[in-house]
Design a protein around this motif. Structure first.
Motif, PDB file in Angstrom:
ATOM      1  N   ILE A 183      -0.539   5.447   4.979  1.00  0.00           N
ATOM      2  CA  ILE A 183      -0.912   4.764   6.199  1.00  0.00           C
ATOM      3  C   ILE A 183      -1.526   5.224   7.055  1.00  0.00           C
ATOM      4  O   ILE A 183      -2.695   4.648   7.768  1.00  0.00           O
ATOM      5  N   GLU A 227      10.094   6.548  -0.895  1.00  0.00           N
ATOM      6  CA  GLU A 227       9.044   5.487  -0.702  1.00  0.00           C
ATOM      7  C   GLU A 227       8.379   5.981   0.942  1.00  0.00           C
ATOM      8  O   GLU A 227       6.997   5.689   0.974  1.00  0.00           O
ATOM      9  N   ASP A 234      -4.123   1.406  -1.311  1.00  0.00           N
ATOM     10  CA  ASP A 234      -4.302   2.656  -1.688  1.00  0.00           C
ATOM     11  C   ASP A 234      -4.985   2.702  -3.196  1.00  0.00           C
ATOM     12  O   ASP A 234      -5.865   3.457  -3.443  1.00  0.00           O
ATOM     13  N   GLU A 270       5.961   8.718   0.715  1.00  0.00           N
ATOM     14  CA  GLU A 270       4.647   8.031  -0.026  1.00  0.00           C
ATOM     15  C   GLU A 270       3.844   7.325   0.879  1.00  0.00           C
ATOM     16  O   GLU A 270       2.810   7.530   1.074  1.00  0.00           O
ATOM     17  N   GLU A 271       4.477   6.519   1.456  1.00  0.00           N
ATOM     18  CA  GLU A 271       3.877   5.327   2.367  1.00  0.00           C
ATOM     19  C   GLU A 271       3.482   5.817   3.745  1.00  0.00           C
ATOM     20  O   GLU A 271       2.195   5.480   4.195  1.00  0.00           O
ATOM     21  N   LEU A 297       6.748  -1.842   6.590  1.00  0.00           N
ATOM     22  CA  LEU A 297       7.397  -0.662   6.975  1.00  0.00           C
ATOM     23  C   LEU A 297       8.624  -0.895   7.934  1.00  0.00           C
ATOM     24  O   LEU A 297       9.784  -0.382   7.728  1.00  0.00           O
ATOM     25  N   ARG A 331       0.944  -3.510   6.841  1.00  0.00           N
ATOM     26  CA  ARG A 331       1.668  -2.328   6.240  1.00  0.00           C
ATOM     27  C   ARG A 331       2.716  -1.823   7.131  1.00  0.00           C
ATOM     28  O   ARG A 331       3.994  -1.296   6.761  1.00  0.00           O
ATOM     29  N   GLN A 359       0.435  -2.531  -0.229  1.00  0.00           N
ATOM     30  CA  GLN A 359       0.202  -1.165  -1.055  1.00  0.00           C
ATOM     31  C   GLN A 359      -1.015  -1.259  -1.901  1.00  0.00           C
ATOM     32  O   GLN A 359      -1.192   0.065  -2.198  1.00  0.00           O
ATOM     33  N   ARG A 395       7.662  -3.522  -6.949  1.00  0.00           N
ATOM     34  CA  ARG A 395       8.242  -4.214  -5.677  1.00  0.00           C
ATOM     35  C   ARG A 395       9.299  -5.262  -5.913  1.00  0.00           C
ATOM     36  O   ARG A 395      10.435  -5.177  -5.405  1.00  0.00           O
TER      37      ARG A 395
END
Length: 232
Positions: free
Chosen positions: A99, A91, A22, A94-95, A209, A205, A19, A64
């Motif tokens: 990605i 999450e 970003d 946001e994620e 996920l 990532r 992460q 985390r």
């Protein structure tokens, strides 16, 4: 897991903490081709305060670790639902969008010579759309109904909730199938030896996920929904 310090290479931080890409992207710190450089030197090259950048990286790491240290199976119903929403649903919102630029870029740059990357982009888009719609439905409709039912398991609520639980479990299975295909076509998320930093970021990532989604689904199917099934 290696401790992150100011002397840790930016590329190694990204490998350990995907992460962080970003953050580095926002700060315009090269984590790809120029990532083999200490965090301190990378920050100074951008006229940034090394300690300030380091603290931002550590904040991501601490966030985390805090999530991983919790044991939600012992939570009460309302706390469990809130935990699922804050840890996984928030999450995902946001994620998943974060990605997207990396997946698109890798498919565009390397897709001609690596056609499986085009399929990765397709799977990712399908997974993103399904998971976002799925979590929205849970937050707005199903979870409030579940909490009401667990507090007062009436026959009327029982009939309302049964089809919802079955539908959610089917959606979980479909997400699992998509993630399993991702793992298969990426050779267990192992990038080629000559893969660039962005290529490696996509794999890292997506693997994270997968882990988070499986943990998420387990918590719903085998903890929250099991509590509902006790009354069905």
């Amino acid at each position: 897991m290696t401790q992150i310090t100011l002397d840790t290479h930016v590329s190694d931080i990204v490998t350990q903490l995907p992460q962080s890409t970003d953050l580095f992207r926002k700060l315009r710190i090269d984590f790809c081709c120029g990532g083999k450089i200490a965090l301190k030197d990378a920050a100074e090259a951008r006229n940034l305060g090394p300690e300030e950048v380091f603290n931002q990286v550590k904040a991501l790491e601490n966030k985390r670790e805090q999530r991983e240290s919790m044991h939600p199976a012992s939570f009460g119903d309302r706390t469990l639902v809130s935990y699922i929403q804050e840890k996984y649903h928030d999450e995902l919102r946001e994620e998943l969008p974060a990605i997207a630029p990396y997946v698109t870029r890798v498919a565009r740059v390397h897709g001609d010579s690596n056609p499986h990357l085009l399929r990765i982009e397709e799977i990712y888009k399908e997974l993103r759309d399904e998971l976002l719609a799925h979590t929205e439905d849970e937050d707005e409709n199903v979870f409030p109904l579940i909490l009401e039912f667990l507090k007062n398991p009436t026959t009327e609520l029982k009939e309302q909730i049964k089809p919802h639980v079955l539908e959610l479990e089917e959606e979980h299975e479909n997400a699992g199938r998509l993630l399993n295909e991702l793992r298969e076509i990426t050779n267990d998320f192992t990038p080629p030896a000559d893969a660039c930093g962005t290529y490696r970021t996509v794999y890292a990532r997506l693997e994270q996920l997968e882990k988070d989604t499986f943990d998420h689904v387990h918590l719903e199917n085998n903890v929250l929904f099991d509590r509902v099934r006790e009354y069905l």
